[in-house]
Design an enzyme around this catalytic site. Structure first.
Site, PDB file in Angstrom:
ATOM      1  N   SER A  40       3.730   3.657 -16.162  1.00  0.00           N
ATOM      2  CA  SER A  40       2.672   4.229 -17.002  1.00  0.00           C
ATOM      3  C   SER A  40       1.370   4.280 -16.214  1.00  0.00           C
ATOM      4  O   SER A  40       0.984   3.293 -15.574  1.00  0.00           O
ATOM      5  CB  SER A  40       2.420   3.351 -18.235  1.00  0.00           C
ATOM      6  OG  SER A  40       3.604   3.115 -18.951  1.00  0.00           O
ATOM      7  N   MET A  96      -3.436  -6.630  -7.440  1.00  0.00           N
ATOM      8  CA  MET A  96      -2.783  -7.668  -8.222  1.00  0.00           C
ATOM      9  C   MET A  96      -3.723  -8.809  -8.595  1.00  0.00           C
ATOM     10  O   MET A  96      -3.351  -9.969  -8.535  1.00  0.00           O
ATOM     11  CB  MET A  96      -1.555  -8.191  -7.456  1.00  0.00           C
ATOM     12  CG  MET A  96      -0.560  -7.098  -7.082  1.00  0.00           C
ATOM     13  SD  MET A  96      -0.026  -6.059  -8.471  1.00  0.00           S
ATOM     14  CE  MET A  96       1.333  -7.038  -9.071  1.00  0.00           C
ATOM     15  N   ARG A  97      -4.939  -8.477  -8.966  1.00  0.00           N
ATOM     16  CA  ARG A  97      -5.865  -9.512  -9.418  1.00  0.00           C
ATOM     17  C   ARG A  97      -6.399  -9.130 -10.789  1.00  0.00           C
ATOM     18  O   ARG A  97      -6.716  -7.962 -11.032  1.00  0.00           O
ATOM     19  CB  ARG A  97      -7.045  -9.607  -8.456  1.00  0.00           C
ATOM     20  CG  ARG A  97      -7.105 -10.906  -7.716  1.00  0.00           C
ATOM     21  CD  ARG A  97      -8.306 -10.969  -6.831  1.00  0.00           C
ATOM     22  NE  ARG A  97      -9.411 -11.705  -7.462  1.00  0.00           N
ATOM     23  CZ  ARG A  97      -9.433 -13.004  -7.628  1.00  0.00           C
ATOM     24  NH1 ARG A  97      -8.423 -13.745  -7.252  1.00  0.00           N
ATOM     25  NH2 ARG A  97     -10.467 -13.601  -8.184  1.00  0.00           N
ATOM     26  N   ILE A  98      -6.469 -10.141 -11.642  1.00  0.00           N
ATOM     27  CA  ILE A  98      -7.040  -9.922 -12.976  1.00  0.00           C
ATOM     28  C   ILE A  98      -8.517  -9.561 -12.791  1.00  0.00           C
ATOM     29  O   ILE A  98      -9.207 -10.164 -11.966  1.00  0.00           O
ATOM     30  CB  ILE A  98      -6.942 -11.219 -13.815  1.00  0.00           C
ATOM     31  CG1 ILE A  98      -5.494 -11.698 -13.865  1.00  0.00           C
ATOM     32  CG2 ILE A  98      -7.613 -11.044 -15.168  1.00  0.00           C
ATOM     33  CD1 ILE A  98      -4.750 -11.473 -15.118  1.00  0.00           C
ATOM     34  N   ASN A 119      -5.025   2.533 -13.728  1.00  0.00           N
ATOM     35  CA  ASN A 119      -4.009   1.681 -13.096  1.00  0.00           C
ATOM     36  C   ASN A 119      -2.653   2.350 -13.266  1.00  0.00           C
ATOM     37  O   ASN A 119      -2.462   3.164 -14.174  1.00  0.00           O
ATOM     38  CB  ASN A 119      -3.992   0.324 -13.813  1.00  0.00           C
ATOM     39  CG  ASN A 119      -2.990  -0.641 -13.219  1.00  0.00           C
ATOM     40  OD1 ASN A 119      -2.848  -0.723 -11.990  1.00  0.00           O
ATOM     41  ND2 ASN A 119      -2.302  -1.385 -14.065  1.00  0.00           N
ATOM     42  N   LEU A 175      -5.028  -6.994 -20.527  1.00  0.00           N
ATOM     43  CA  LEU A 175      -4.104  -6.631 -19.438  1.00  0.00           C
ATOM     44  C   LEU A 175      -3.092  -5.563 -19.879  1.00  0.00           C
ATOM     45  O   LEU A 175      -2.426  -5.707 -20.908  1.00  0.00           O
ATOM     46  CB  LEU A 175      -3.360  -7.893 -18.975  1.00  0.00           C
ATOM     47  CG  LEU A 175      -2.424  -7.711 -17.778  1.00  0.00           C
ATOM     48  CD1 LEU A 175      -3.226  -7.473 -16.502  1.00  0.00           C
ATOM     49  CD2 LEU A 175      -1.516  -8.928 -17.621  1.00  0.00           C
ATOM     50  N   ASP A 176      -2.991  -4.494 -19.075  1.00  0.00           N
ATOM     51  CA  ASP A 176      -1.990  -3.427 -19.273  1.00  0.00           C
ATOM     52  C   ASP A 176      -2.020  -2.845 -20.689  1.00  0.00           C
ATOM     53  O   ASP A 176      -0.964  -2.546 -21.272  1.00  0.00           O
ATOM     54  CB  ASP A 176      -0.570  -3.946 -18.948  1.00  0.00           C
ATOM     55  CG  ASP A 176      -0.457  -4.449 -17.514  1.00  0.00           C
ATOM     56  OD1 ASP A 176      -1.142  -3.907 -16.636  1.00  0.00           O
ATOM     57  OD2 ASP A 176       0.330  -5.388 -17.280  1.00  0.00           O
ATOM     58  N   HIS A 214       1.225   0.996 -13.846  1.00  0.00           N
ATOM     59  CA  HIS A 214       1.976  -0.228 -14.138  1.00  0.00           C
ATOM     60  C   HIS A 214       3.454   0.119 -14.242  1.00  0.00           C
ATOM     61  O   HIS A 214       3.814   1.106 -14.899  1.00  0.00           O
ATOM     62  CB  HIS A 214       1.476  -0.845 -15.446  1.00  0.00           C
ATOM     63  CG  HIS A 214       2.234  -2.071 -15.830  1.00  0.00           C
ATOM     64  ND1 HIS A 214       2.090  -3.273 -15.171  1.00  0.00           N
ATOM     65  CD2 HIS A 214       3.190  -2.276 -16.776  1.00  0.00           C
ATOM     66  CE1 HIS A 214       2.913  -4.160 -15.702  1.00  0.00           C
ATOM     67  NE2 HIS A 214       3.591  -3.581 -16.679  1.00  0.00           N
ATOM     68  N   GLY A 216       0.795  -1.239   0.000  1.00  0.00           N
ATOM     69  CA  GLY A 216       0.000   0.000   0.000  1.00  0.00           C
ATOM     70  C   GLY A 216       0.819   1.276   0.000  1.00  0.00           C
ATOM     71  O   GLY A 216       0.314   2.335   0.379  1.00  0.00           O
ATOM     72  N   SER A 217       2.083   1.215  -0.470  1.00  0.00           N
ATOM     73  CA  SER A 217       2.858   2.468  -0.504  1.00  0.00           C
ATOM     74  C   SER A 217       2.275   3.432  -1.544  1.00  0.00           C
ATOM     75  O   SER A 217       2.351   4.650  -1.374  1.00  0.00           O
ATOM     76  CB  SER A 217       4.351   2.205  -0.749  1.00  0.00           C
ATOM     77  OG  SER A 217       4.541   1.599  -1.992  1.00  0.00           O
TER      78      SER A 217
END
Ligand code: GAR
Length: 219
Positions: free
Chosen positions: A137, A91-93, A108, A145-146, A110, A15-16
């Site tokens: 990004s 970190m979940r799809i 998001n 994804l991404d 990434h 959680g940073s």
């Protein structure tokens, strides 16, 4: 300025990134109303509690499948009526139902200069590929994804002496400076979308978004 400045942050671990969003809130227009994790043991929960915002854990292991978990998550998030849902080390799809529910208001961060190095272990991938630069990004989330439209990228020059760890450390510092600002651009209405094109203050951005160098962030 839009009349809804509420954001909900989703996270899975330390959680940073969440912390940086909370710490910089006072200089921006967004308001973090809740932070939700899929992992009850995530340290970020303690950060959210300390910041006195709603902190919730919804354990994905308690659900039969991805779509029932994501549906329950949608119900939690929508209670807060956010203008924007912010993935911060989540970190979940995500299921297609979740992504389409929040289309245009789900972002998001990434740790790579997309479209390079999607997925995990991006620091080692950049080193192994012999890249000159690495970075992060901020992008809208789509089903692939991404792969959604990029709003901004922050980059650092890779040094000969860099390891995956040293690179991660530098990129994280940059992430924590640019993500709150990008969130603010969206919540304050400065970012708009026209099809695949993203505009900042009505100016179309190229496909890699606003480019910010490490040097620029230090100035
Ligand atoms: C961040 O560095 C973020 O870029 C990355 O996870 C880290 C979360 O750290 N996200 C992804 O890799 C998403 N594909 P944190 O838990 O300390 O905020």
């Amino acid at each position: 300025m839009t009349d809804n400045n509420r954001i909900v942050v989703l996270f899975s671990g330390n959680g940073s990134t969440l912390q940086s969003i909370l710490d910089q809130q006072s200089k921006y227009q967004y308001q973090t109303v809740a932070a939700i994790t899929n992992r009850p043991d995530a340290f970020g929960l303690q950060r959210a509690e300390k910041a006195d915002i709603e902190a919730l854990a919804l354990d994905h292991k308690q659900f039969q499948d991805r779509s029932s978990f994501d549906q329950a998550l949608i119900e939690q998030i929508d209670q807060y009526n956010p203008a924007l849902v912010v993935l911060a080390g989540y970190m979940r799809i995500l299921s297609s139902g979740f992504v389409s529910h929040y289309q245009g208001r789900l972002i998001n961060i990434h740790p790579s200069l997309l479209p390079k190095h999607k997925g995990l272990n991006t620091y080692q991938s950049a080193l192994s590929a012999g890249d000159e630069k690495h970075g992060a990004s901020v992008h809208f989330v789509t089903e692939e994804l991404d792969s959604g439209a990029v709003i901004l990228q922050a980059s650092t020059v890779i040094k000969e002496t860099d390891t995956a760890e040293s690179l991660e450390e530098r990129v994280k510092v940059m992430e924590q400076k640019v993500y709150p600002e990008a969130i603010d651009w969206i919540v304050s209405g400065r970012i708009t979308q026209n099809g695949q094109t993203i505009l900042l203050d009505q100016q179309p951005l190229d496909s890699q978004g606003v480019q910010i160098s490490e040097q620029h962030l230090e100035d």
